[in-house]
Write a protein that holds these residues in place. Sequence first.
Motif, mmCIF file in Angstrom:
data_model
loop_
_atom_site.group_PDB
_atom_site.id
_atom_site.type_symbol
_atom_site.label_atom_id
_atom_site.label_comp_id
_atom_site.label_asym_id
_atom_site.label_seq_id
_atom_site.Cartn_x
_atom_site.Cartn_y
_atom_site.Cartn_z
ATOM 1 N N GLU A 239 -1.058 -13.637 -5.550
ATOM 2 C CA GLU A 239 -0.130 -12.702 -6.189
ATOM 3 C C GLU A 239 -0.775 -11.346 -6.398
ATOM 4 O O GLU A 239 -2.000 -11.249 -6.505
ATOM 5 N N THR A 240 0.078 -10.307 -6.511
ATOM 6 C CA THR A 240 -0.448 -8.938 -6.563
ATOM 7 C C THR A 240 -1.385 -8.706 -7.751
ATOM 8 O O THR A 240 -2.331 -7.932 -7.638
ATOM 9 N N GLY A 241 -1.122 -9.371 -8.869
ATOM 10 C CA GLY A 241 -1.976 -9.201 -10.049
ATOM 11 C C GLY A 241 -3.442 -9.473 -9.719
ATOM 12 O O GLY A 241 -4.346 -8.846 -10.289
ATOM 13 N N GLY A 242 -3.678 -10.373 -8.780
ATOM 14 C CA GLY A 242 -5.041 -10.739 -8.401
ATOM 15 C C GLY A 242 -5.765 -9.660 -7.604
ATOM 16 O O GLY A 242 -6.955 -9.801 -7.300
ATOM 17 N N LEU A 243 -5.069 -8.571 -7.265
ATOM 18 C CA LEU A 243 -5.739 -7.485 -6.531
ATOM 19 C C LEU A 243 -6.256 -6.396 -7.464
ATOM 20 O O LEU A 243 -6.949 -5.472 -7.034
ATOM 21 N N GLU A 244 -5.902 -6.519 -8.742
ATOM 22 C CA GLU A 244 -6.361 -5.521 -9.703
ATOM 23 C C GLU A 244 -7.882 -5.516 -9.748
ATOM 24 O O GLU A 244 -8.514 -6.571 -9.663
ATOM 25 N N ASP A 245 -8.465 -4.348 -9.877
ATOM 26 C CA ASP A 245 -9.924 -4.199 -9.896
ATOM 27 C C ASP A 245 -10.582 -4.688 -8.609
ATOM 28 O O ASP A 245 -11.783 -5.000 -8.609
ATOM 29 N N ARG A 246 -9.816 -4.831 -7.548
ATOM 30 C CA ARG A 246 -10.415 -5.184 -6.248
ATOM 31 C C ARG A 246 -9.911 -4.167 -5.211
ATOM 32 O O ARG A 246 -9.111 -4.509 -4.340
ATOM 33 N N PRO A 247 -10.380 -2.898 -5.347
ATOM 34 C CA PRO A 247 -9.799 -1.823 -4.524
ATOM 35 C C PRO A 247 -9.904 -2.066 -3.022
ATOM 36 O O PRO A 247 -8.966 -1.765 -2.274
ATOM 37 N N GLU A 248 -11.030 -2.641 -2.566
ATOM 38 C CA GLU A 248 -11.191 -2.833 -1.117
ATOM 39 C C GLU A 248 -10.230 -3.911 -0.604
ATOM 40 O O GLU A 248 -9.613 -3.759 0.448
ATOM 41 N N ALA A 249 -10.120 -4.999 -1.393
ATOM 42 C CA ALA A 249 -9.198 -6.074 -0.999
ATOM 43 C C ALA A 249 -7.768 -5.539 -0.984
ATOM 44 O O ALA A 249 -6.999 -5.765 -0.041
ATOM 45 N N ARG A 250 -7.438 -4.790 -2.017
ATOM 46 C CA ARG A 250 -6.068 -4.258 -2.109
ATOM 47 C C ARG A 250 -5.767 -3.351 -0.919
ATOM 48 O O ARG A 250 -4.697 -3.409 -0.323
ATOM 49 N N ASN A 251 -6.744 -2.534 -0.561
ATOM 50 C CA ASN A 251 -6.541 -1.600 0.553
ATOM 51 C C ASN A 251 -6.241 -2.350 1.847
ATOM 52 O O ASN A 251 -5.297 -2.018 2.564
ATOM 53 N N LEU A 252 -7.029 -3.384 2.139
ATOM 54 C CA LEU A 252 -6.813 -4.114 3.401
ATOM 55 C C LEU A 252 -5.463 -4.836 3.399
ATOM 56 O O LEU A 252 -4.769 -4.878 4.421
ATOM 57 N N VAL A 253 -5.082 -5.353 2.250
ATOM 58 C CA VAL A 253 -3.778 -6.029 2.162
ATOM 59 C C VAL A 253 -2.640 -4.995 2.317
ATOM 60 O O VAL A 253 -1.658 -5.234 3.031
#
Length: 342
Positions: A239-253
């Motif tokens: 879920e999107t909440g799990g991308l918080e504080d993970r900028p690199e992971a969020r970017n690739l997703v």
Amino acid sequence: MTETQFTPRVFSGIQPSGNLHLGNYLGALKRFVDMQGPDMETVYCMVDLHAITVWQDPKELAHSTRELCAGFIAAGIDPERSILFNQSQVPEHAQLAWVFNCVARMGWMQRMTQWKDKAGKNQQNASLGLFAYPSLMAADILTYHATHVPVGDDQKQHLELTRDIAIKFNKDFGVDFFPITEPVIEGAATRVMSLRDGSKKMSKSDPSDMSRINMTDDADTIARKIRKAKTDPDALPSETGGLEDRPEARNLVNIYAALNDQTVEQVLADVGGKQFGEFKPMLAELAVAKLSPISSEMARLMGEEAEIDRILARGAEKARAIAAPILQQTYEIVGMVGAGKA
Ligand code: AMP
Ligand code: TRP
């Protein structure tokens, strides 16, 4: 003042300053293509006058302008359906910008973060054009009475300034002449980040080529850059909440979602729980599938320089047919003798 109805019209621009990259594609170009359609006229511009606010080698500027035009067409802009041209060939942009230089206030310009970032500590030595940049951008938009402007997130402040200029002009002269433009900043990738540092935006000026995917990169280079992209050791969340504080992971997703025309939620529903060792090859395959047809078409078009120049010249003619009467009416409103007789 009565509310004027403005015909919906899309305008946007990209600087021909080299290295068209994935951020430009997902934040701007791809969305320009999506907005082409029967409902709205679409006007897209290679803003060469903006490019020279910082030094450009003349030969490279010409090359980048043609390459950007090839990029627009290869990405799916149809010069029959959209107006495609370079800014310097429609003099109304620079003419209206002068009027706006007299409407906008120094304080407004001084607050612009792009000015502060680009001029840095050496403001005294920056060009006057770099300072006045947003006023020319307002002129680009308003000389077409454009109502919708698709851009990446970094241009938001400039679009607010465009609205401020339109409001002040209308108020100063007691007219309802310029529309209050809507920024269109939508989708999963309005701010694509560097592949080396998730806190920095992907940019053509980053010294590291590994930080970005260029639209001219071949399949192997694209795959290698994604394989080497910075990540963290955790598996992807569902879920999107799990991308918080993970900028690199969020970017690739985000990149995956935008390339695949999906939402981030949809992507995470599929890939949640996977490690980057598995996700990166999926992303690389998708990126190559979507980008390499564009880069090979760009390369092919670059072999047809005369055709590109013809498309740009024809686009400028069509653009001018819209821009010239609006500039004349502006001059008339301002009180310039001789205006409006054309
Ligand atoms: P420029 O290359 O600065 O002229 O930018 C052209 C367009 O690309 C503008 O709409 C920008 O907002 C957009 N853009 C530039 N860099 C990025 C990025 N890293 N992510 C998303 N959009 C971007
Ligand atoms: N300033 C924009 C950028 O650097 C480019 C630009 C110039 C533009 N004029 C514009 C974008 C008008 C939208 C509308 O990205």
